[in-house]
Design an enzyme around this catalytic site. Structure first.
Site, PDB file in Angstrom:
ATOM      1  N   HIS A 354       0.801  -1.223   0.000  1.00 37.18           N
ATOM      2  CA  HIS A 354       0.000   0.000   0.000  1.00 37.18           C
ATOM      3  C   HIS A 354       0.836   1.276   0.000  1.00 37.18           C
ATOM      4  O   HIS A 354       0.270   2.366   0.124  1.00 37.18           O
ATOM      5  CB  HIS A 354      -0.932   0.035   1.213  1.00 37.18           C
ATOM      6  CG  HIS A 354      -2.090  -0.905   1.131  1.00 37.18           C
ATOM      7  ND1 HIS A 354      -3.261  -0.608   0.466  1.00 37.18           N
ATOM      8  CD2 HIS A 354      -2.245  -2.151   1.626  1.00 37.18           C
ATOM      9  CE1 HIS A 354      -4.099  -1.621   0.571  1.00 37.18           C
ATOM     10  NE2 HIS A 354      -3.513  -2.581   1.270  1.00 37.18           N
ATOM     11  N   LYS A 545      -8.947  13.245   4.672  1.00 30.00           N
ATOM     12  CA  LYS A 545      -8.059  12.086   4.687  1.00 30.00           C
ATOM     13  C   LYS A 545      -7.102  12.232   5.869  1.00 30.00           C
ATOM     14  O   LYS A 545      -7.082  13.269   6.533  1.00 30.00           O
ATOM     15  CB  LYS A 545      -7.277  11.961   3.376  1.00 30.00           C
ATOM     16  CG  LYS A 545      -6.494  13.207   2.989  1.00 30.00           C
ATOM     17  CD  LYS A 545      -5.876  13.069   1.596  1.00 30.00           C
ATOM     18  CE  LYS A 545      -6.918  13.171   0.508  1.00 30.00           C
ATOM     19  NZ  LYS A 545      -6.932  12.028  -0.391  1.00 30.00           N
ATOM     20  N   ARG A 546      -6.325  11.187   6.122  1.00 32.57           N
ATOM     21  CA  ARG A 546      -5.313  11.249   7.168  1.00 32.57           C
ATOM     22  C   ARG A 546      -4.427  12.485   6.965  1.00 32.57           C
ATOM     23  O   ARG A 546      -4.086  12.821   5.834  1.00 32.57           O
ATOM     24  CB  ARG A 546      -4.471   9.972   7.071  1.00 32.57           C
ATOM     25  CG  ARG A 546      -3.673   9.606   8.263  1.00 32.57           C
ATOM     26  CD  ARG A 546      -3.289   8.125   8.195  1.00 32.57           C
ATOM     27  NE  ARG A 546      -2.940   7.689   6.850  1.00 32.57           N
ATOM     28  CZ  ARG A 546      -1.703   7.620   6.375  1.00 32.57           C
ATOM     29  NH1 ARG A 546      -0.688   8.019   7.114  1.00 32.57           N
ATOM     30  NH2 ARG A 546      -1.485   7.169   5.156  1.00 32.57           N
ATOM     31  N   LYS A 551       0.375  14.010   1.747  1.00 31.87           N
ATOM     32  CA  LYS A 551      -0.960  14.280   1.217  1.00 31.87           C
ATOM     33  C   LYS A 551      -1.182  15.776   0.995  1.00 31.87           C
ATOM     34  O   LYS A 551      -2.155  16.183   0.389  1.00 31.87           O
ATOM     35  CB  LYS A 551      -2.028  13.688   2.133  1.00 31.87           C
ATOM     36  CG  LYS A 551      -1.988  12.147   2.158  1.00 31.87           C
ATOM     37  CD  LYS A 551      -3.027  11.560   3.084  1.00 31.87           C
ATOM     38  CE  LYS A 551      -2.948  10.047   3.159  1.00 31.87           C
ATOM     39  NZ  LYS A 551      -3.355   9.367   1.915  1.00 31.87           N
ATOM     40  N   THR A 653      -8.899   6.013  -2.157  1.00 34.25           N
ATOM     41  CA  THR A 653     -10.273   5.590  -2.402  1.00 34.25           C
ATOM     42  C   THR A 653     -11.241   6.735  -2.121  1.00 34.25           C
ATOM     43  O   THR A 653     -12.350   6.744  -2.633  1.00 34.25           O
ATOM     44  CB  THR A 653     -10.659   4.369  -1.539  1.00 34.25           C
ATOM     45  OG1 THR A 653     -10.358   4.648  -0.169  1.00 34.25           O
ATOM     46  CG2 THR A 653      -9.903   3.132  -1.986  1.00 34.25           C
ATOM     47  N   LYS A 657     -14.825   7.807  -4.028  1.00 30.57           N
ATOM     48  CA  LYS A 657     -16.101   8.072  -3.359  1.00 30.57           C
ATOM     49  C   LYS A 657     -16.626   9.460  -3.708  1.00 30.57           C
ATOM     50  O   LYS A 657     -17.830   9.651  -3.942  1.00 30.57           O
ATOM     51  CB  LYS A 657     -15.922   7.950  -1.843  1.00 30.57           C
ATOM     52  CG  LYS A 657     -15.541   6.555  -1.376  1.00 30.57           C
ATOM     53  CD  LYS A 657     -14.999   6.579   0.049  1.00 30.57           C
ATOM     54  CE  LYS A 657     -14.327   5.272   0.402  1.00 30.57           C
ATOM     55  NZ  LYS A 657     -13.540   5.334   1.640  1.00 30.57           N
TER      56      LYS A 657
END
Length: 810
Positions: A354, A545-546, A551, A653, A657
């Site tokens: 991952h 998100k985290r 990110k 993901t 969504k």
């Protein structure tokens, strides 16, 4: 009337009332919303129990080949609405609750999220279980029954504050305790070799008790099983010590081992935290291995055909110790010789990677494994020796090659590379997007790919449309039912037919009315949680998100500050009103991520209270992000921020969504963004920034973030405002280190290199949003292109190409 006398075919109101009286123990007329939630759940539970018994009997009778999915996380969210939908009980339950003057959606809101995961890894695992059940695949998910989640997040004065996430404090109607399923898991001690026999003389043990959650399939009677393990000390207390009055010492042994299943991801910044984390990983793997072998031997005379009937999948490296554990069981407990056991092991395991970032690949100090799992350390040493002997024949004399391949990292503190163990012990290794899988074989696993090019493959992630469209966005689901029929829930490729609706004014009007209703719901949620009033007519710009540097939530904040400064400089320009929404948790020991959360808070506090700005710009941070919060955010989003540095995000993901619910993506050409772009078309997504080869080239040539700071006045003004304390007047130095890490510290994730492209692309977003009809067409095109991102497609590929598991015929 009692529950047993109330048939499952009875009207739902009767069943709910029977459970209120006989299971919950309250008079139906006095039931609280929580009582009604529990009673309604019991109605669904009875149906699920019947399906579970049926499925297990069918699989046992046919000696089915099963997939065993090992994962540290299963982020299930709430179960009630999903279970009722799968059982076709939604309308009946709604009618039954109406008689109590309650709405189903309000009652469902009283269920806590199952706190069994943190982020994308766990949510993916939950989607996969949904799809395994829906496709009818014989399957078990295995994990830990955490009593507390990672933590419940609150924001106080801008700081992340962590509280226990005690989701089990009132129990849960969804678990089935299996009192007869208890296995012993051992730790520590030493290993004795005598006359060819190996004995692990452990110095501690804990009991693993099984609790099942039944995952229903949709459009089928089949279900999947999520079996979770609770750690229980063999002896609860030392009664003699207790009676002597030393209560703390009496409970010490109980707490020492039972804390294994207390908390998801204990803080691993301390030696005790790291040891607990390793014990957690081995605990659930060891219990799961014993369980699957016990099941296999109940159906087959020996373990020789284990690989023919069981496919064990490692979801990331957390369960990688399972490779050594299976070898221990085969060799030490079932008298397999090494070569026979290793051949069987390699046919049984497969592994999903991952992450591409070497620093994120799990490693453990050799000394810690030696202390906690001494027999497994011996086994890992032997696996490594025999593997390196084989690799040396492939490339004789290349010691650097062998050093890179070794399961033991010899630089500095000797550490075991769990990803290497996973690759060596598996017959297939997959990435989770086309780009990620390609980069795996050219970067972190290049040497393994040279040895075994056919071992590596791609399985692009997916999400379940049942949870993330039908349940989260009932308005859009109803419109799709009217337009396409209901088959899209089980065949998401049906969404392609929406392409013909892009120019249909009537459809577009309904589509945008649903989007606005979802935005009103989200605006109400924001006001309720944060006290900030936002306009549903503004563009809802979402990054959820985290919280992590790669990110790049910080890049998003830089754009917000840039926009704020531009509005102040030119307040009468035709600004497109925008509400920027963040949510996500920072790991408890991740100080930079916590600093970014505080910066978001401080910038928001300034902007939201500046009367010169009004509704032109708002910035909010929604605390305690989880599945239920996501189900409110996703349908209300206009813009989906997927802005990781190219080459760092394996898949994503959340991007799927959000697009599935009609948001347009602004993102780098990274992870699954690439495949989303291919499906929706270049005109229907906003791609910016450096691509992966350009990132690599820039780093090779030498990246100088200071040059961007000096050459771009707009960027310099933004960084200076943050660094000089404009948003933290009470502590002007609060963000100096954060800014210095960008300008002077190397800017590892290239925020400054991508800043100009990002801001320019955000201007394109404004321009398109100013044309509502065109924006609507492109939002519809995004929904139409999401068919390939169903987790049903992903699991179908896993089942066919990796696991070789087929549905059991009825």
């Amino acid at each position: 009337m009692n529950v047993s006398a109330t048939p499952l075919s009875a009207p739902l109101p009767e069943q709910i009332n029977a459970h209120l009286l006989h299971t919950i123990g309250v008079a139906p007329g006095s039931a609280s919303p929580s009582d009604l939630m529990q009673a309604t759940a019991q109605v669904a539970r009875a149906q699920l129990s019947k399906r579970w018994v049926y499925t297990q009997a069918k699989e046992k009778a046919q000696k089915a080949r099963r997939v065993v999915y090992l994962s540290m996380e299963f982020l299930m969210g709430r179960t009630l609405s999903n279970a009722l939908a799968a059982l076709n009980l939604t309308e009946g339950a709604a009618a039954g609750l109406t008689q109590h003057a309650q709405r189903l959606e309000d009652i469902a809101g009283h269920e806590p999220d199952a706190a069994l995961g943190n982020g994308g890894l766990g949510r993916l695992a939950a989607c996969f279980l949904d799809s395994m059940a829906t496709l009818g695949l014989p399957s078990f998910g295995y994990g830990i029954r955490y009593e507390y989640g990672m933590f419940a997040q609150d924001i106080q004065d801008g700081n992340q504050v962590e509280y226990p996430d005690s989701w089990l404090k009132d129990g849960t109607p969804w678990e089935f305790p299996r009192a007869d399923l208890t296995y012993t898991v051992r730790f520590g001690g030493s290993v004795v070799h005598l006359d060819g026999q190996v004995t692990w003389k452990h110095d501690g043990e804990v009991a693993a008790k099984a609790y099942d959650m039944v995952v229903p399939g949709h459009g089928t009677e089949k279900v999947s099983t999520l079996r979770l393990w609770k750690a229980v000390a063999p002896d609860h207390i030392d009664l003699g010590v207790f009676n002597a009055g030393d209560y703390a010492r009496a409970a010490f042994a109980k707490n020492e081992y039972e804390n294994i299943s207390w908390v998801l991801y204990p803080n691993d910044s301390t030696p005790a935290g790291r040891e607990l984390r390793l014990k957690q990983e081995y605990f659930f793997v060891a219990a799961s291995m014993q369980d699957l072998i016990c099941r296999h031997l109940a159906e087959h005379p020996s373990l020789d055909n284990l690989a023919e009937h069981v496919a064990i999948h490692l979801n990331d490296t957390h369960p990688a110790i399972g490779v050594a554990e299976l070898m221990r069981i085969l060799c030490d407990e079932h008298a397999f010789d090494w070569d026979r056991a290793w051949a069987l092991c390699g046919k049984t395991f497969s592994y999903t990677n991952h992450t591409l970032m070497p620093e994120a690949l799990e490693t453990w100090p050799l000394s810690l494994i030696q202390q906690v799992l001494p027999r497994h350390m011996e086994i890992i040493f032997r696996i490594n020796k025999e593997f390196l002997d084989m690799a040396a024949r492939f490339r004789p004399g290349d010691h650097d090659f062998l050093k890179r391949l070794s399961l033991i990292d010899e630089t500095g503190e000797r550490r075991v590379r769990m990803a290497h163990l996973s690759v060596v012990g598996s017959h297939q290794v997959n990435g989770v997007s086309a780009l990620h899988s390609e980069l795996l074989v050219h970067t972190i696993f290049a040497d393994f790919a040279a040895l075994w090019p056919k071992r590596f493959t791609n399985m692009t992630n997916g999400v379940t449309p049942r949870r993330w469209l039908a349940q989260a966005n009932p308005g859009l689901a109803t419109l799709l039912d009217e337009t396409l029929g209901k088959a899209w829930r089980l065949d998401l490729d049906q969404l392609k037919r929406l392409e013909s609706c892009q120019g249909d004014a009537a459809f577009a009007g309904k589509f945008m009315a649903i989007k606005r209703a979802n935005k009103v719901r989200l605006a109400d949620f924001i006001a309720q949680v944060t006290g900030v009033q936002v306009s549903p007519d503004s563009l809802f710009d979402v990054q959820v998100k985290r919280i992590h540097e790669y990110k790049r939530q910080l890049l998003n904040v830089l754009h917000v500050v840039s926009r704020y400064q531009a509005i102040l400089a030119n307040p009468d320009a035709p600004w497109v009103p925008r509400t920027v929404i963040f949510a996500g948790k920072a790991a408890s020991s991740y100080q930079v991520a916590k600093s970014i959360i505080r910066l978001i808070h401080d910038v928001g506090l300034t902007i939201n209270n500046d009367p010169r700005i009004g509704d032109k710009l708002k910035l909010v941070f929604l605390p305690n992000y989880g599945v239920s919060v996501a189900e409110v955010i996703m349908p209300g989003a206009d813009l989906s921020e997927q802005i990781s540095t190219a080459g760092t995000e394996a898949s994503g993901t959340g991007n799927m969504k959000l697009a599935l619910n009609g948001a347009l993506t602004i993102g780098t050409d990274d992870g699954a963004n690439i495949e989303i772009r291919q499906q929706v078309g270049d005109d229907n997504i906003f791609i910016f920034g450096l691509k992966t080869p350009e990132v690599r080239q820039l780093r090779l040539e030498g990246y100088h973030p200071l040059q961007h700071y000096q050459d771009n006045p707009e960027l310099k003004a933004v960084l200076d405002a943050i660094g000089d304390g404009q948003f933290s007047p009470d502590d002007p130095e609060r963000y100096r280190a954060l800014v210095n890490s960008l300008v002077w510290g190397g800017d590892h994730y290239l925020l400054l290199a991508d800043y100009a492209s990002y801001v320019a692309t955000q201007a394109k977003v404004d321009a398109l949003y100013s044309q509502p009809d065109l924006w609507c067409q492109r939002a519809i095109r995004n929904v139409a292109g999401m068919g390939v991102f169903s987790s049903d497609r992903t699991i179908g590929q896993y089942a066919r190409d990796i696991w070789r598991v087929a549905p059991i015929p009825d």
